[in-house]
Design a protein around this motif. Sequence first.
Motif, mmCIF file in Angstrom:
data_model
loop_
_atom_site.group_PDB
_atom_site.id
_atom_site.type_symbol
_atom_site.label_atom_id
_atom_site.label_comp_id
_atom_site.label_asym_id
_atom_site.label_seq_id
_atom_site.Cartn_x
_atom_site.Cartn_y
_atom_site.Cartn_z
ATOM 1 N N SER A 178 -16.763 14.438 25.193
ATOM 2 C CA SER A 178 -15.572 15.265 25.373
ATOM 3 C C SER A 178 -14.400 14.646 24.623
ATOM 4 C CB SER A 178 -15.226 15.400 26.860
ATOM 5 O OG SER A 178 -14.215 16.358 27.068
ATOM 6 N N THR A 179 -13.359 15.420 24.445
ATOM 7 C CA THR A 179 -12.109 14.934 23.865
ATOM 8 C C THR A 179 -11.014 15.061 24.920
ATOM 9 O OG1 THR A 179 -12.764 15.590 21.632
ATOM 10 C CG2 THR A 179 -10.422 15.210 22.025
ATOM 11 N N ILE A 180 -10.320 13.960 25.169
ATOM 12 C CA ILE A 180 -9.285 13.934 26.206
ATOM 13 C C ILE A 180 -7.938 13.574 25.579
ATOM 14 C CG2 ILE A 180 -8.504 12.819 28.326
ATOM 15 C CD1 ILE A 180 -11.347 12.312 29.078
ATOM 16 N N ALA A 181 -6.937 14.372 25.879
ATOM 17 C CA ALA A 181 -5.560 14.053 25.490
ATOM 18 C C ALA A 181 -4.883 13.367 26.664
ATOM 19 C CB ALA A 181 -4.807 15.325 25.111
ATOM 20 N N PHE A 182 -4.233 12.235 26.404
ATOM 21 C CA PHE A 182 -3.570 11.501 27.477
ATOM 22 C C PHE A 182 -2.263 10.920 26.955
ATOM 23 C CE2 PHE A 182 -6.181 8.560 25.165
ATOM 24 C CZ PHE A 182 -5.505 7.355 25.156
ATOM 25 N N SER A 183 -1.300 10.797 27.838
ATOM 26 C CA SER A 183 0.021 10.311 27.455
ATOM 27 C C SER A 183 0.110 8.804 27.648
ATOM 28 C CB SER A 183 1.103 11.006 28.288
ATOM 29 O OG SER A 183 0.893 10.741 29.665
ATOM 30 N N SER A 184 1.076 8.199 26.992
ATOM 31 C CA SER A 184 1.373 6.775 27.167
ATOM 32 C C SER A 184 2.868 6.643 27.452
ATOM 33 C CB SER A 184 0.981 5.992 25.909
ATOM 34 O OG SER A 184 1.706 6.470 24.794
ATOM 35 N N ASP A 185 3.315 5.439 27.684
ATOM 36 C CA ASP A 185 4.729 5.251 28.021
ATOM 37 C C ASP A 185 5.588 5.032 26.783
ATOM 38 O OD1 ASP A 185 3.860 2.802 27.232
ATOM 39 O OD2 ASP A 185 4.506 1.707 29.028
ATOM 40 N N SER A 186 5.061 5.404 25.624
ATOM 41 C CA SER A 186 5.832 5.224 24.400
ATOM 42 C C SER A 186 6.999 6.199 24.358
ATOM 43 C CB SER A 186 4.939 5.450 23.176
ATOM 44 O OG SER A 186 4.477 6.780 23.141
ATOM 45 N N LYS A 187 8.025 5.841 23.630
ATOM 46 C CA LYS A 187 9.224 6.671 23.542
ATOM 47 C C LYS A 187 8.985 7.944 22.737
ATOM 48 C CE LYS A 187 12.342 2.696 23.900
ATOM 49 N NZ LYS A 187 13.437 1.932 23.249
ATOM 50 N N SER A 188 7.896 7.994 21.986
ATOM 51 C CA SER A 188 7.637 9.160 21.138
ATOM 52 C C SER A 188 7.358 10.409 21.966
ATOM 53 C CB SER A 188 6.438 8.884 20.227
ATOM 54 O OG SER A 188 5.246 8.786 20.988
ATOM 55 N N GLY A 189 6.758 10.236 23.133
ATOM 56 C CA GLY A 189 6.427 11.388 23.965
ATOM 57 C C GLY A 189 5.238 12.169 23.431
ATOM 58 N N LYS A 190 4.560 11.668 22.409
ATOM 59 C CA LYS A 190 3.416 12.340 21.813
ATOM 60 C C LYS A 190 2.136 11.922 22.529
ATOM 61 C CE LYS A 190 5.939 14.120 18.469
ATOM 62 N NZ LYS A 190 6.151 15.570 18.323
ATOM 63 N N PRO A 191 1.180 12.861 22.681
ATOM 64 C CA PRO A 191 -0.073 12.499 23.355
ATOM 65 C C PRO A 191 -1.028 11.755 22.428
ATOM 66 C CG PRO A 191 -0.130 14.792 22.692
ATOM 67 C CD PRO A 191 1.244 14.292 22.341
ATOM 68 N N ASN A 192 -1.917 11.001 23.021
ATOM 69 C CA ASN A 192 -3.027 10.376 22.304
ATOM 70 C C ASN A 192 -4.287 11.177 22.592
ATOM 71 O OD1 ASN A 192 -1.485 7.711 21.681
ATOM 72 N ND2 ASN A 192 -1.326 7.916 23.904
ATOM 73 N N SER A 193 -5.252 11.107 21.704
ATOM 74 C CA SER A 193 -6.523 11.799 21.927
ATOM 75 C C SER A 193 -7.671 10.844 21.648
ATOM 76 C CB SER A 193 -6.656 13.026 21.008
ATOM 77 O OG SER A 193 -5.708 14.012 21.351
ATOM 78 N N ILE A 194 -8.663 10.895 22.502
ATOM 79 C CA ILE A 194 -9.845 10.062 22.333
ATOM 80 C C ILE A 194 -11.085 10.927 22.439
ATOM 81 C CG2 ILE A 194 -10.023 9.467 24.793
ATOM 82 C CD1 ILE A 194 -11.056 6.703 23.882
ATOM 83 N N ARG A 195 -12.060 10.618 21.607
ATOM 84 C CA ARG A 195 -13.352 11.294 21.655
ATOM 85 C C ARG A 195 -14.319 10.438 22.467
ATOM 86 N NH1 ARG A 195 -16.085 15.772 22.144
ATOM 87 N NH2 ARG A 195 -18.291 15.414 21.753
ATOM 88 N N ILE A 196 -14.701 10.935 23.656
ATOM 89 C CA ILE A 196 -15.616 10.205 24.523
ATOM 90 C C ILE A 196 -17.024 10.281 23.931
ATOM 91 C CG2 ILE A 196 -16.569 10.001 26.843
ATOM 92 C CD1 ILE A 196 -13.602 9.451 26.724
ATOM 93 N N THR A 197 -17.611 9.132 23.659
ATOM 94 C CA THR A 197 -18.973 9.090 23.120
ATOM 95 C C THR A 197 -19.990 8.606 24.149
ATOM 96 O OG1 THR A 197 -18.496 6.885 22.236
ATOM 97 C CG2 THR A 197 -18.215 8.750 20.741
ATOM 98 N N GLN A 198 -19.531 7.849 25.130
ATOM 99 C CA GLN A 198 -20.403 7.390 26.208
ATOM 100 C C GLN A 198 -19.635 7.432 27.525
ATOM 101 O OE1 GLN A 198 -21.830 3.481 25.064
ATOM 102 N NE2 GLN A 198 -23.685 4.336 24.157
ATOM 103 N N ALA A 199 -20.319 7.918 28.567
ATOM 104 C CA ALA A 199 -19.691 7.979 29.891
ATOM 105 C C ALA A 199 -20.769 7.886 30.955
ATOM 106 C CB ALA A 199 -18.895 9.273 30.052
ATOM 107 N N LYS A 200 -20.492 7.106 31.975
ATOM 108 C CA LYS A 200 -21.437 6.947 33.074
ATOM 109 C C LYS A 200 -20.664 6.854 34.378
ATOM 110 C CE LYS A 200 -25.435 6.264 35.031
ATOM 111 N NZ LYS A 200 -26.439 7.354 35.081
#
Length: 410
Positions: A259-281
């Motif tokens: 899956s691909t998940i968008a998640f926020s961080s505490d950076s001042k940019s306010g832009k989301p990060n995205s990660i492609r999940i390749t393994q999950a258990k």
Amino acid sequence: MNRNGLLRLLFLSFLLLSGCWNRTELNELGITAATGFDKEGKEWVMSYQVIVPSVMAIGQGGAGSGGKSKPNVHVFTNKGASIREAADMSYMENARRLYFAHTDVLVLGIDAAKEGIDEVLDLYFRNNDARETVLVTITDGKASDILKKLIPAESLPGTALSEMIRKESAFSSRLPSIKVYQLAQRITSDSAAAGVPEIKFTGNIKGEMESLDDEKRTSAPGKLVLNRLGVFRGDRFIGWLNRRESFGVSWLTDQVKGSTIAFSSDSKSGKPNSIRITQAKTKVTPEKAGNRFKMRIEVKLSGALLEAGTNQDLMKPENIYKLEQDLAKEVTDIMNIGWKASKRIGVDLPGFADKIHRKYPKDWKKMKETWTEDFKKVELDVQVKAKILRPGLLKKAFRTNQEGSSKSGK
């Protein structure tokens, strides 16, 4: 033995051989790609999406009169007091014997799902010409209407629909696929719960599409989409979960394949990060807490960073670790959303009852009669360990590099 005796022996052996007295020629079969189940009052309404061999022989969307392509399938509907009676009524308008070994997907109409699908499951497990590995979907309307819709650029709509479900399950996991035998297993388990993906038609066309290239459009005015998760308690439909709620259930039940998940961080940019999940258990362990139970949820996931919204240097381990913590929090929130949705609708979709039964059989014997209410009191102890394996080629977000270049140019 003389020659005449040998010939007599061969002749007698030929008489003992079984012939093809019950064979069915290919040109007598109506190969069914998809099947729909509806109810009208006490009658079953069966719909069949049958492949048209003459069009398939010409090629995808064979040309007919006027230069328009013809659909590769023919859809017709019959009624009967039982499912099999409705199937037999097909010979009133169909010259071919229906053949279900190549059926890819079955669609449940909402009225049939609300009344109960025990007869559908009984049919698939009782007859050898129906495969229990067929994918199951539900629609908030009539299954017959779904089967009449074509999927542009695909020759067989039923097969294309099953591929949509498989691809979504493998690459998104928000609406995980379910087969007939899996549905039967889950609704007869201690949890007595199952989720079935909904297929919905969106667009301006109320009727069926007649061709794949109608008026030479580059995009179809209507399309089939996977929309929500239909929830079953036992063999009856009881409600819906949206995609985010369904995604949470996928995490809780270890059904996230990718899956691909968008998640926020505490950076001042306010832009989301995205990660492609390749393994999950996901590992779920029940633990007793007085008279209640707590479920320890341990999740391990890893993937590649696709988009960076943070302004931090991603070559520094501490910054990567911070992103991993933010990702873990996002997955935890998603699981909690799925759990709250399960309690709201009153169904043990995560299947906690089965795990408690296996580990604490004596306790389960005492509480199984009141589980529909007791499961809402279960608390979750969620522990997520996220690992970002590949942050990419850039140390920082491209936006940050561009801003740095602009300042240096001044």
